[in-house]
Design a protein around this motif. Structure first.
Motif, PDB file in Angstrom:
ATOM      1  N   LEU A 155      12.346 -10.041   4.683  1.00 21.01           N
ATOM      2  CA  LEU A 155      11.725 -10.913   5.684  1.00 21.01           C
ATOM      3  C   LEU A 155      10.949 -12.072   5.067  1.00 21.01           C
ATOM      4  N   GLY A 156      10.736 -12.025   3.772  1.00 16.75           N
ATOM      5  CA  GLY A 156       9.984 -13.092   3.112  1.00 16.75           C
ATOM      6  C   GLY A 156       8.515 -13.105   3.479  1.00 16.75           C
ATOM      7  N   ILE A 157       7.930 -11.907   3.646  1.00 12.79           N
ATOM      8  CA  ILE A 157       6.521 -11.805   4.027  1.00 12.79           C
ATOM      9  C   ILE A 157       5.792 -10.865   3.069  1.00 12.79           C
ATOM     10  N   LYS A 158       4.472 -10.909   3.136  1.00  5.06           N
ATOM     11  CA  LYS A 158       3.640  -9.974   2.387  1.00  5.06           C
ATOM     12  C   LYS A 158       2.729  -9.253   3.367  1.00  5.06           C
ATOM     13  N   ILE A 159       2.570  -7.945   3.187  1.00  7.06           N
ATOM     14  CA  ILE A 159       1.672  -7.178   4.042  1.00  7.06           C
ATOM     15  C   ILE A 159       0.795  -6.288   3.176  1.00  7.06           C
ATOM     16  N   ASP A 160      -0.312  -5.868   3.728  1.00  6.35           N
ATOM     17  CA  ASP A 160      -1.258  -5.018   3.023  1.00  6.35           C
ATOM     18  C   ASP A 160      -0.757  -3.572   3.031  1.00  6.35           C
ATOM     19  N   LEU A 161      -0.466  -3.047   1.857  1.00  8.50           N
ATOM     20  CA  LEU A 161       0.035  -1.688   1.738  1.00  8.50           C
ATOM     21  C   LEU A 161      -1.007  -0.738   1.152  1.00  8.50           C
ATOM     22  N   SER A 162      -2.274  -1.153   1.189  1.00 16.27           N
ATOM     23  CA  SER A 162      -3.331  -0.355   0.562  1.00 16.27           C
ATOM     24  C   SER A 162      -3.496   1.016   1.218  1.00 16.27           C
ATOM     25  N   LYS A 163      -3.277   1.100   2.522  1.00 14.17           N
ATOM     26  CA  LYS A 163      -3.426   2.399   3.199  1.00 14.17           C
ATOM     27  C   LYS A 163      -2.359   3.383   2.717  1.00 14.17           C
ATOM     28  N   LEU A 164      -1.151   2.879   2.477  1.00 12.16           N
ATOM     29  CA  LEU A 164      -0.108   3.746   1.935  1.00 12.16           C
ATOM     30  C   LEU A 164      -0.460   4.185   0.519  1.00 12.16           C
ATOM     31  N   ASP A 165      -1.063   3.280  -0.262  1.00 13.82           N
ATOM     32  CA  ASP A 165      -1.487   3.638  -1.614  1.00 13.82           C
ATOM     33  C   ASP A 165      -2.547   4.736  -1.578  1.00 13.82           C
ATOM     34  N   GLU A 166      -3.494   4.605  -0.660  1.00 15.65           N
ATOM     35  CA  GLU A 166      -4.547   5.615  -0.534  1.00 15.65           C
ATOM     36  C   GLU A 166      -3.965   6.963  -0.145  1.00 15.65           C
ATOM     37  N   LEU A 167      -3.036   6.941   0.812  1.00 15.15           N
ATOM     38  CA  LEU A 167      -2.409   8.188   1.242  1.00 15.15           C
ATOM     39  C   LEU A 167      -1.578   8.789   0.118  1.00 15.15           C
ATOM     40  N   ALA A 168      -0.907   7.937  -0.644  1.00 21.04           N
ATOM     41  CA  ALA A 168      -0.083   8.419  -1.756  1.00 21.04           C
ATOM     42  C   ALA A 168      -0.942   9.138  -2.794  1.00 21.04           C
ATOM     43  N   GLU A 169      -2.122   8.590  -3.088  1.00 21.63           N
ATOM     44  CA  GLU A 169      -3.035   9.232  -4.035  1.00 21.63           C
ATOM     45  C   GLU A 169      -3.477  10.599  -3.520  1.00 21.63           C
ATOM     46  N   LYS A 170      -3.767  10.669  -2.223  1.00 24.90           N
ATOM     47  CA  LYS A 170      -4.208  11.928  -1.627  1.00 24.90           C
ATOM     48  C   LYS A 170      -3.091  12.968  -1.666  1.00 24.90           C
ATOM     49  N   VAL A 171      -1.882  12.563  -1.274  1.00 26.82           N
ATOM     50  CA  VAL A 171      -0.755  13.490  -1.261  1.00 26.82           C
ATOM     51  C   VAL A 171      -0.437  13.959  -2.680  1.00 26.82           C
ATOM     52  N   GLU A 172      -0.461  13.030  -3.642  1.00 28.01           N
ATOM     53  CA  GLU A 172      -0.157  13.397  -5.016  1.00 28.01           C
ATOM     54  C   GLU A 172      -1.150  14.431  -5.544  1.00 28.01           C
ATOM     55  N   ALA A 173      -2.442  14.242  -5.219  1.00 28.28           N
ATOM     56  CA  ALA A 173      -3.463  15.196  -5.655  1.00 28.28           C
ATOM     57  C   ALA A 173      -3.223  16.574  -5.033  1.00 28.28           C
ATOM     58  N   GLU A 174      -2.836  16.606  -3.772  1.00 25.23           N
ATOM     59  CA  GLU A 174      -2.586  17.881  -3.099  1.00 25.23           C
ATOM     60  C   GLU A 174      -1.352  18.576  -3.671  1.00 25.23           C
ATOM     61  N   VAL A 175      -0.327  17.796  -3.987  1.00 19.39           N
ATOM     62  CA  VAL A 175       0.875  18.377  -4.579  1.00 19.39           C
ATOM     63  C   VAL A 175       0.567  18.947  -5.960  1.00 19.39           C
ATOM     64  N   GLU A 176      -0.199  18.204  -6.757  1.00 17.86           N
ATOM     65  CA  GLU A 176      -0.574  18.680  -8.089  1.00 17.86           C
ATOM     66  C   GLU A 176      -1.351  19.991  -7.986  1.00 17.86           C
ATOM     67  N   GLU A 177      -2.285  20.041  -7.045  1.00 11.20           N
ATOM     68  CA  GLU A 177      -3.082  21.253  -6.849  1.00 11.20           C
ATOM     69  C   GLU A 177      -2.197  22.423  -6.418  1.00 11.20           C
ATOM     70  N   PHE A 178      -1.254  22.135  -5.521  1.00 11.88           N
ATOM     71  CA  PHE A 178      -0.351  23.171  -5.029  1.00 11.88           C
ATOM     72  C   PHE A 178       0.512  23.718  -6.157  1.00 11.88           C
ATOM     73  N   LEU A 179       1.110  22.828  -6.938  1.00 15.36           N
ATOM     74  CA  LEU A 179       1.971  23.267  -8.026  1.00 15.36           C
ATOM     75  C   LEU A 179       1.186  24.044  -9.078  1.00 15.36           C
ATOM     76  N   GLU A 180      -0.020  23.576  -9.372  1.00 12.20           N
ATOM     77  CA  GLU A 180      -0.854  24.261 -10.357  1.00 12.20           C
ATOM     78  C   GLU A 180      -1.174  25.681  -9.906  1.00 12.20           C
ATOM     79  N   SER A 181      -1.408  25.836  -8.604  1.00  7.84           N
ATOM     80  CA  SER A 181      -1.695  27.174  -8.088  1.00  7.84           C
ATOM     81  C   SER A 181      -0.467  28.085  -8.209  1.00  7.84           C
TER      82      SER A 181
END
Length: 310
Positions: A228-254
């Motif tokens: 589309l030739g546009i830029k949008i703010d993807l910071s909320k997805l980045d924040e969610l990605a960090e949260k999900v990654e931390a939860e997955v790491e914790e789950f796998l470690e357990s």
């Protein structure tokens, strides 16, 4: 019963983006995020009666007030002199015990979506979903692209971090897209419409997990915004990605600490941490079975249903 339009927007040479729930909610999260950021306006819906059972019965003061069904709505917006249509479905119509959309209900749903596309001069349709593959959850997912026309191949090859599904080593030019994403491409081709499915990668050991996959959604969004030739703010997805990654790491470690999975399964997952996605081939049936038979049972299948919205 069918399409109900509240408005008749004046659209020309429009582009349609479609999203439904699927594995990791990769596709619907990408499409719905784009719709929300662009503040697209609702203008119609597909009436649910012929496609879905009610989710719940609403009772007020002892009397039945309403039946609540999954929504399937259309939105529009103009961006950089381009008319955009969004279709967001909360659920895919299924028949029998199948998890993914197929059969007459799904075919009719795809037809109604494309009826609206053609009514408003749509020239191309994009769908989005997940590509289950050998990738570690800490890696940047690629986008697998499947066009319904050969003339779209050169265009898709220009986008960064994007690869044609047919070009992935070991697939011999073959691949399968389940549900409405694949069905819509076929119906669109039959009607002479260009269509592309963009699929963000998701680790195959997390395909049954209750978490969304925001990294996969972000990769798809990066391609869509480039288109589309546009830029949008993807910071909320980045924040969610960090949260999900931390939860997955914790789950796998357990799992590792309690030895809930065999050491060889742990090693299979951990070796992916150090391999670039481009170096990986398709998943073998043996590899998938070995990991999934141990991990899949640990997720709450009944509570997960399909996948959740972001």
């Amino acid at each position: 019963m069918g399409v109900k339009l509240y408005k008749q927007p004046e659209l020309k040479d429009s582009i349609m983006f479609c999203g439904w729930p699927g594995i990791g909610n990769v596709g619907i999260s990408a499409i719905d995020t784009l719709r929300a950021v662009l503040r697209a306006e609702e203008f119609g819906e597909i009436e649910p009666w012929d496609f879905f059972d009610p989710r719940k019965v609403v009772i007020e003061k002892g009397l039945l007030k309403d039946l609540e069904f999954p929504s399937n709505k259309f939105y529009f917006q103009r961006v950089r002199k381009r008319d955009l249509i969004f279709f967001i479905g909360q659920e895919q119509p299924t028949e029998g015990e199948t998890r993914y959309a197929e059969g007459q209900k799904a075919y009719r749903m795809a037809g109604l979506v494309l009826d609206v596309a053609e009514k408003f001069g749509c020239r191309r349709v994009y769908t989005s979903g997940a590509a289950v593959t050998q990738i570690h959850h800490t890696a940047k997912p690629r986008v697998w692209a499947v066009p319904n026309s050969e003339k779209l191949i050169d265009e898709l090859n220009q986008y960064e971090n994007t690869i044609l599904m047919s070009a992935i080593e070991g697939r011999d030019g073959q691949g399968v897209i389940t549900g409405l994403n694949g069905l819509l491409l076929g119906v669109a081709k039959k009607r002479g419409l260009e269509a592309v499915c963009l699929m963000g990668e998701i680790p195959y050991y997390l395909q049954a997990a209750p978490w969304p996959c925001p990294k996969g959604s972000k990769s798809v969004l990066e391609v869509l915004t480039k288109i589309l030739g546009i830029k949008i703010d993807l910071s909320k997805l980045d924040e969610l990605a960090e949260k999900v990654e931390a939860e997955v790491e914790e789950f796998l470690e357990s799992l590792y600490k309690t030895e809930a999975v065999p050491p060889e399964v742990r090693d299979e997952i951990e070796k992916l941490r150090h391999i670039e996605p481009a170096e990986l081939g398709p998943i073998t049936e043996e590899e998938q079975k070995k990991i999934m038979e141990h991990i899949d049972e640990l997720f709450d299948q009944e509570g997960r249903k399909d996948e959740r919205h972001l």
